[in-house]
Design an enzyme around this catalytic site. Structure first.
Site, PDB file in Angstrom:
ATOM      1  N   HIS B 263     -25.030   4.485 -13.465  1.00 58.11           N
ATOM      2  CA  HIS B 263     -26.071   5.056 -12.606  1.00 58.11           C
ATOM      3  C   HIS B 263     -26.333   6.523 -12.985  1.00 58.11           C
ATOM      4  CE1 HIS B 263     -28.156   5.602  -8.627  1.00 58.11           C
ATOM      5  NE2 HIS B 263     -27.754   6.848  -8.806  1.00 58.11           N
ATOM      6  N   GLU B 264     -25.273   7.317 -13.017  1.00 55.98           N
ATOM      7  CA  GLU B 264     -25.438   8.744 -13.319  1.00 55.98           C
ATOM      8  C   GLU B 264     -25.925   8.944 -14.758  1.00 55.98           C
ATOM      9  OE1 GLU B 264     -25.461  10.599 -10.797  1.00 55.98           O
ATOM     10  OE2 GLU B 264     -24.369   9.308  -9.385  1.00 55.98           O
ATOM     11  N   HIS B 267     -29.590   8.813 -14.748  1.00 54.45           N
ATOM     12  CA  HIS B 267     -30.191  10.105 -14.390  1.00 54.45           C
ATOM     13  C   HIS B 267     -30.181  11.065 -15.573  1.00 54.45           C
ATOM     14  CE1 HIS B 267     -30.842   9.722 -10.090  1.00 54.45           C
ATOM     15  NE2 HIS B 267     -29.586   9.373  -9.839  1.00 54.45           N
ATOM     16  N   GLU B 293     -34.345   8.210  -9.210  1.00 54.16           N
ATOM     17  CA  GLU B 293     -33.516   7.071  -8.819  1.00 54.16           C
ATOM     18  C   GLU B 293     -33.958   5.798  -9.519  1.00 54.16           C
ATOM     19  OE1 GLU B 293     -30.709   7.151  -7.315  1.00 54.16           O
ATOM     20  OE2 GLU B 293     -30.849   9.284  -6.859  1.00 54.16           O
TER      21      GLU B 293
END
Lengths: 500, 500
Positions: B263-264, B267, B293
């Protein structure tokens, strides 16, 4: 205006300066430990800009007037008067420098340190040389903007150690040469102390555990500090509650990280133990370099190389490295940790040959500033001096002129304080021994008692006193390098079975 | 003055602002990852002071005049015009706020985040409550200094996602409730997917190796980024060359860190792939939260939960955890990574129930701002809503209201962008599938091709376009949440053998 009001104005300005200092220290710590290299180009000019903003606050005419006005007030406390005095003294180094030159120099120092790290990793002095030459040029140019009583290299020597000059260092190093070189020579004909096991394989992952254990033993407060990793170990005390040390792990060397961690913990403990009253003042970290090195080298050499330091640690180290230390007793380990040998790397040198490593750097720096050293031939000059004083010649730049970070940041005049600090430390340890039984404290796992002695006699004062005053306060005597010489001669004669 | 000259003046001011931003980002990253707790009290007011200095630059009347003047110039490029437009829009959030209030709020947010971390570790909401109440009060008070067209909670919703309002979010969540709740209910009567092995013991030390492998597989450039550890994972893109992600290791959970790292990394990849031309401009990191997101959740859910993502990773993971995964096949693992279950922790929720976690937060935030929620009863309200929507009731504050960091920093209006971003992502993936074969890329260890598609169609633009424009550019269509709903219904019906 009343002194009290003036002081409040002073504190308000100091708060602003401290905010920049905190940010810049943190960014630099980050840059030297974890920041990815591709961020350098973006970061460097911005960090330099912020240095410039801090410079503007520090050198603002109104601020300097405020300091000068305060320095005339007779109703300041002793601590206040000293604070202003030392700050004005230190400000002389930058107050006449044009801001753009200061910012340019800040950026050069950042880039130069990064270039040094790359050059060292590539073992190529030529990658670093152009930066070093510019740093030297700038360091000379900055002297034009000094209004110091001293001149040339003496200016920088005095910046790092108030009161020190070429004359005094020459005298100090002459004594060292005269007293120690014959002993080193004599030892070279003696049987070598066994140290084969030092160079076995010690995985970094396990070394890390050992460092944590050592810090625990030293009562290092991990809620007020941390340990991280860098190419060249250093300490960064951001505040009394935030003292950071770094180390470098060499997997083929058991001793390197151990003694470097203890050394840096010595620095960190100094700031950690400054009294609460001084913790948020200028006196928190304006100690002289010699005084700071005295505290790091005291822990590294005068404590951690004693057997009693290891009574509570060696069994654990054997557990961590059961195979590597299978045939090694605590006594073998202590002997190896104290063995003397003419070698190439300053940070790993034993106590006896260490001051010669410093002497080499001191002579080169002196020559750079008085023009007797050809700055275009520094690598050779370095190697020649190692051959002359220590009888060894570096074969790689990383083990020669690139081994230390200091010059990349323009820290000329710092090195000699390492030797001087060792000298101070000998005298401090002697005084401490009159009050407490050092071996007993260490054996009983009461390192805290040693720290308390240091706090009470040295640390709590921060940078309130001059080095010579502080030595008098802690030991009751003036500084006397004979204690240092005596300690080394005594210790090494005994270790190598030499009759005095 | 000519536009070119004006622009130069603008860039010079932006450089200064960017210096403060870099320093503050770095100090905050340091504070959240490694800084020792005893340094907080010294650091907080100084960091707030520097926020104030940055605020002064950003809101200086001359700077805002400069922006306003530039916004009237017709000879700006499209990129330049957009830059000024978005910056003026964002500045509305702070330009009318008194500086002392802004500094006070900055310091409160720092202290509040630290209090949250302590409270979470102590599992005690009461330790955090007074901070949260002050944060809420301040967030309401700050609304008085807004000159926005919107009011109340809508102001903050629009800050994080331009164009979004309570009305639109209500519609979005109504659709989700209507379409997904029946499916969730139906699945609850089906046989559970096996996931016992997820909760075996996975030492953090070995998990770290797995994360490095995953980052390597994702072509995460470790010369332009790093991974560190925090209580609550986040991403911090300091510059295009410095994109930092963090994670948190739970030794009794195999999945938590894996999906949070992916997830990170999603980003971080967004900022890493902004075009060089925009990298040092305002457009580098002004993307909407929903857009950001969408990129993190695209990688986490639409890529990393597919079996093809694991073809090159699962064998290595079995090597790392031979005992723990002894009886687990890749197919077992993928099923467990996609299983749906009504649970307590948002960051570990499956894709299907995830939007309900967001709905709960959205409803509470809405109620805080319209006064229908009693802020003195937030913990109960939280727990009641979990019981209502998910049929589970938190027994500990750390698994309830203290699980997320967001409110401690005053980020009201952020949560709903997670659900919206998942919606955007579904549409992006559909468009991507028309151009490349996602499974084939992943199977062939060519994750880079996926990143290239994202760069070309989304990332390179930075924050140039509005979310809706960007969706149109990347997909050729307007945003349509039906893709998201359809994807979830389709995927979960198939997984649990439900006939549509």
């Amino acid at each position: 205006m009343e002194t009290r009001e003036l002081w409040k104005k002073y504190e308000a300005e100091m708060f602003k300066i401290s905010a920049y200092k905190l940010a810049l220290s943190t960014v630099e710590f980050d840059a030297e430990t974890i920041a990815p290299v591709k961020g350098d180009a973006y970061r460097n000019p911005r960090v330099s800009y912020l240095y410039g903003e801090m410079f503007s606050l520090q050198t603002a005419p109104e601020f300097i007037e405020l300091l000068e006005e305060l320095s005339t007030r007779e109703d300041l406390s002793f601590e206040q008067a000293r604070t202003i005095k030392w700050q004005l003294k230190d400000l002389e180094a930058i107050r006449y420098v044009p801001k753009n030159l200061y910012v340019e120099y800040s950026q050069l120092a950042l880039e130069s340190s990064q270039a040094w790290e790359k050059a060292k990793n590539n073992d190529d002095y030529k990658m670093f040389e152009p930066y070093l030459l510019r740093i030297i040029e700038m360091s000379k140019k900055l002297l034009e903007y000094r209004h110091s009583d001293a001149e040339g290299y003496n200016v920088y020597l005095g910046d790092y150690e108030p009161g020190m000059t070429i004359e005094k260092y020459d005298e100090f190093f002459d004594l060292i040469k005269k007293e120690l070189v014959p002993l080193i020579k004599e030892i070279s004909s003696k049987e070598k102390i066994r140290n084969d096991f030092v160079y076995r394989n010690y995985p970094a992952e396990i070394q890390r555990k050992m460092m944590n254990k050592i810090l625990e033993y030293m009562n290092f407060d991990l809620e007020a500090g941390l340990i991280s990793e860098t190419e060249h170990p250093f300490t960064n005390s951001i505040s009394k509650g935030d003292n950071r040390i770094t180390t470098h792990y060499y997997e083929n060397n058991l001793l390197s990280s151990i003694f470097s961690v203890v050394h840096e913990a010595g620095h960190a403990t100094y700031n950690y133990q400054v009294s609460d009253e001084l913790a948020e003042t200028y006196l928190f970290d304006n100690m002289s370099s010699g005084m700071h090195e005295s505290q790091s080298r005291l822990m590294e050499n005068y404590l951690a190389r004693r057997s009693s330091f290891w009574d509570n640690l060696f069994p654990y180290m054997k557990e961590l490295f059961p195979e590597q230390l299978n045939d090694v007793s605590q006594s073998d380990f202590i002997k190896a940790a104290n063995a003397t040998e003419c070698s190439l790397i300053r940070t790993e040198a034993d106590e006896l040959t260490y001051p010669l490593h410093i002497l080499i750097r001191y002579e080169i720096e002196k020559g750079i500033f008085d023009g007797t050293v050809d700055v275009n031939d520094l690598e050779n000059i370095w190697n020649d001096k190692y051959e002359e004083y220590l009888g060894v010649r570096p074969q790689k730049a990383s083990e020669g002129i690139l081994q230390d970070v200091h010059w990349s940041g323009g820290s000329f005049g710092y090195f000699p304080t390492y030797a001087l600090g060792s000298g101070y430390a000998a005298q401090f340890v002697r005084a401490m021994s009159r009050d407490i039984n050092i071996d007993e404290c260490m054996r009983n796992n009461e390192f805290i008692k040693i720290k308390e002695w240091l706090k009470e006699h040295i640390h709590k004062y921060g940078g309130l006193n001059t080095p010579l005053e502080q030595i008098k306060i802690a030991t009751g005597e003036d500084f006397n390098p004979r204690y240092y010489i005596g300690y080394l001669k005594n210790k090494y004669s005994r270790l190598y079975g030499i009759k005095k």
